[in-house]
Structures are given as C-alpha cells and as structure tokens.
Design a protein around this motif. Structure first.
Motif, PDB file in Angstrom:
ATOM      1  N   ARG A 216       1.132  -7.022  -4.478  1.00 54.85           N
ATOM      2  CA  ARG A 216       0.314  -7.678  -3.825  1.00 54.85           C
ATOM      3  C   ARG A 216       0.691  -9.371  -3.873  1.00 54.85           C
ATOM      4  O   ARG A 216       1.119  -9.811  -4.836  1.00 54.85           O
ATOM      5  CB  ARG A 216      -1.177  -7.632  -4.023  1.00 54.85           C
TER       6      ARG A 216
ATOM      7  N   ALA B 281      -9.678  -7.610  -4.452  1.00 57.01           N
ATOM      8  CA  ALA B 281      -9.603  -7.168  -3.266  1.00 57.01           C
ATOM      9  C   ALA B 281     -10.945  -7.231  -2.455  1.00 57.01           C
ATOM     10  O   ALA B 281     -11.094  -7.638  -1.388  1.00 57.01           O
ATOM     11  CB  ALA B 281      -8.749  -6.005  -3.034  1.00 57.01           C
TER      12      ALA B 281
ATOM     13  N   ARG C 245     -13.561   3.191  -0.981  1.00 59.46           N
ATOM     14  CA  ARG C 245     -13.896   2.930   0.292  1.00 59.46           C
ATOM     15  C   ARG C 245     -15.354   3.494   0.662  1.00 59.46           C
ATOM     16  O   ARG C 245     -16.019   2.800   1.120  1.00 59.46           O
ATOM     17  CB  ARG C 245     -12.855   3.827   1.173  1.00 59.46           C
TER      18      ARG C 245
ATOM     19  N   LEU D 143     -10.081  -0.670   3.201  1.00 62.40           N
ATOM     20  CA  LEU D 143      -8.802  -0.849   2.556  1.00 62.40           C
ATOM     21  C   LEU D 143      -8.174   0.607   1.805  1.00 62.40           C
ATOM     22  O   LEU D 143      -9.104   1.415   1.354  1.00 62.40           O
ATOM     23  CB  LEU D 143      -8.856  -1.701   1.199  1.00 62.40           C
TER      24      LEU D 143
ATOM     25  N   ALA E 283      -6.823   0.008  -2.569  1.00 62.11           N
ATOM     26  CA  ALA E 283      -7.562  -1.300  -3.171  1.00 62.11           C
ATOM     27  C   ALA E 283      -7.207  -1.320  -4.717  1.00 62.11           C
ATOM     28  O   ALA E 283      -7.229  -2.396  -5.203  1.00 62.11           O
ATOM     29  CB  ALA E 283      -9.198  -0.968  -2.876  1.00 62.11           C
TER      30      ALA E 283
ATOM     31  N   SER F  31       0.914  -1.273  -0.137  1.00 59.48           N
ATOM     32  CA  SER F  31      -0.060   0.010   0.125  1.00 59.48           C
ATOM     33  C   SER F  31       0.995   1.500  -0.098  1.00 59.48           C
ATOM     34  O   SER F  31       1.660   1.482   0.579  1.00 59.48           O
ATOM     35  CB  SER F  31      -0.862   0.057   1.249  1.00 59.48           C
TER      36      SER F  31
ATOM     37  N   GLU G 209      -2.569  -4.698   4.622  1.00 59.26           N
ATOM     38  CA  GLU G 209      -1.710  -3.699   3.795  1.00 59.26           C
ATOM     39  C   GLU G 209      -0.514  -3.353   4.320  1.00 59.26           C
ATOM     40  O   GLU G 209      -0.514  -3.267   5.489  1.00 59.26           O
ATOM     41  CB  GLU G 209      -2.597  -2.579   3.633  1.00 59.26           C
TER      42      GLU G 209
ATOM     43  N   THR H 227     -15.376  -0.289   2.655  1.00 55.41           N
ATOM     44  CA  THR H 227     -14.352  -1.120   2.842  1.00 55.41           C
ATOM     45  C   THR H 227     -13.385  -0.297   3.455  1.00 55.41           C
ATOM     46  O   THR H 227     -13.278   1.076   3.301  1.00 55.41           O
ATOM     47  CB  THR H 227     -13.508  -1.929   1.552  1.00 55.41           C
TER      48      THR H 227
END
Length: 242
Positions: free
Chosen positions: A155, A182, A140, A147, A150, A113, A194, A145
């Motif tokens: 990853r 995600a 978000r 995160l 995202a 992230s 993250e 979420t």
C-alpha cells in the motif's frame, strides 16, 4: 519504499533490484530487526553502492507494525511525499508499484488489493488464502467498511495522511496493523482506494504468520466493531429522541 525485514537474506537483494528498476527515482528504506541470517549486513552493502538505498537497524524482532511505524517516522522526518509498504519476500511485485503511485495522486491511501476485480493470488496455500478471505469478510462485517482487502500489506500512503493517523499510537501487529491503519483512514474521512495486484507466494524463506497474529486480529477487530456499532446505536437513539 519501506521494506521491513527479518531473515530475508535470500530475497532482499532481488527485492531492492526489482524496485530500483521499476521506480528508479524512489528511495528504499530497509528496516531490519537484527536478522540472525545477516539480512541487515547485506542491506548495508547495497546501501553503500546506491544512495537511494537506506537501512534502519533495530535492536531485535519487535513485530511488523513497530517496524513500519519506525520506517514511516524515518520517512516523515525527511519529508518524503509518499511512503509505501512492501514485503521483501517477493509476494509483492515491484513492477506494480507505478500503478499504486499513480493512484496515490488522487488518494490518501492506496491499497494493493487481491480481492477486487483484476486482483489475484498465485501459488498461495489454501489454508493461508482461507484465513485471509475469512478475515477480510469478518472485518467488513464487523466494521461496516467496504474495503475488500483491509489486511493487504502492499500500500501507498500520502505523508499528509500518515500525519493525520497518529501512527505513534498504533500497537497492532501483522494483519491487524494493516486493518488498524485502513480503519483509521476510513474513520478519518480520508480517501481510500483499492487497485488490483497479483500476490505471489514466496519461493524462499518462511512466512512470519502464526496463530498469535490471527488471534490478535480477531480480538482487536471484534473490539473495534463493537465500539463502532455502539456509537452508531447511541447516535440513532439520540436522533430519535429529538
């Protein structure tokens, strides 16, 4: 390590070398979409010299999401335990791979992230950074979420998680592909964490980002968000009637 390529002849060799140095035991799969600049041929030459390097050639430019799905399928069929997404252009630092892999010991999906404490971007054009930050904020809010990144494309997935996510049904591309996976992981109750990374603007080659990718992400995230909120509302109303 699944590395999709399209016209990355200037950077693929360095990306592979840095990755092999950073994580010597890892295997690298280059998924090349018939790059006109000869990226696939360069990858083939490197694979002949190193049995940890593999190349998957595809017939043409079919998009980032399809490349990753093909690469994940290749890895899952060979029983790799962890599969990693990573760009070939130098934006993702291979030296940070050990941090992602260590975190994957206790998570189903680890997202490198840019927007958690300790994460940052270097030399990224203001317009691109603004699109990314706005896109993540919108994601978000729309999906509910937590995160922070995202849309991030650096990853690590546990193989068991990818098998649960039904990746063959994923049609999204670009930013939206990352959000899609995600979001599936979060909805599926998988553990998503993250870790901070440093994202560096590429020094060579051209970005594949365009308006079509941004529009797709906006439409799909809006749709997913509307469906999610509708389900929440139905559940709330159903509970109130009881």
């Amino acid at each position: 390590m699944v590395i999709p390529t399209y016209n990355e002849a200037l950077t693929i060799g360095k990306a592979i070398d840095r990755t092999r140095t950073s994580v010597p035991d890892a295997h690298i799969l280059v998924v090349d979409d018939a790059s006109p600049d000869g990226t696939g041929a360069i990858a083939d030459e490197l694979a002949e010299l190193d049995d940890h390097v593999h190349v998957l050639h595809r017939g043409g430019k079919e998009g980032l999401g399809a490349a990753y799905v093909a690469g994940f399928g290749w890895g899952l069929s060979r029983d790799y335990a962890i599969l990693v997404e990573m760009d070939a252009d130098g934006s993702h630092q291979p030296e940070e791979l050990p941090r992602l892999l260590h975190a994957a010991e206790n998570a189903d999906l680890v997202i490198g992230s840019r927007y958690v404490p300790g994460g940052r971007t270097v030399n990224w054009p203001y317009k691109r950074q603004a699109i990314s930050r706005i896109g993540n904020t919108y994601t978000r809010l729309a999906l509910g979420t937590a995160l922070r990144d995202a849309t991030g494309g650096f990853r690590a997935f546990r193989a068991s998680a990818l098998r649960e996510l039904d990746i063959e049904s994923v049609a999204s591309q670009g930013y939206c592909f990352q959000v899609d996976l995600a979001w599936r992981a979060v909805r599926g109750g998988l553990r998503v964490i993250e870790v901070p990374i440093t994202f560096v603007e590429r020094e060579q080659g051209e970005s594949k980002m365009d308006g079509r990718i941004v529009r797709e992400a906006l439409w799909r995230v809006t749709h997913w968000g509307a469906v999610h909120r509708a389900r929440q509302l139905r559940a709330l109303l159903g509970g109130s009637r009881r």
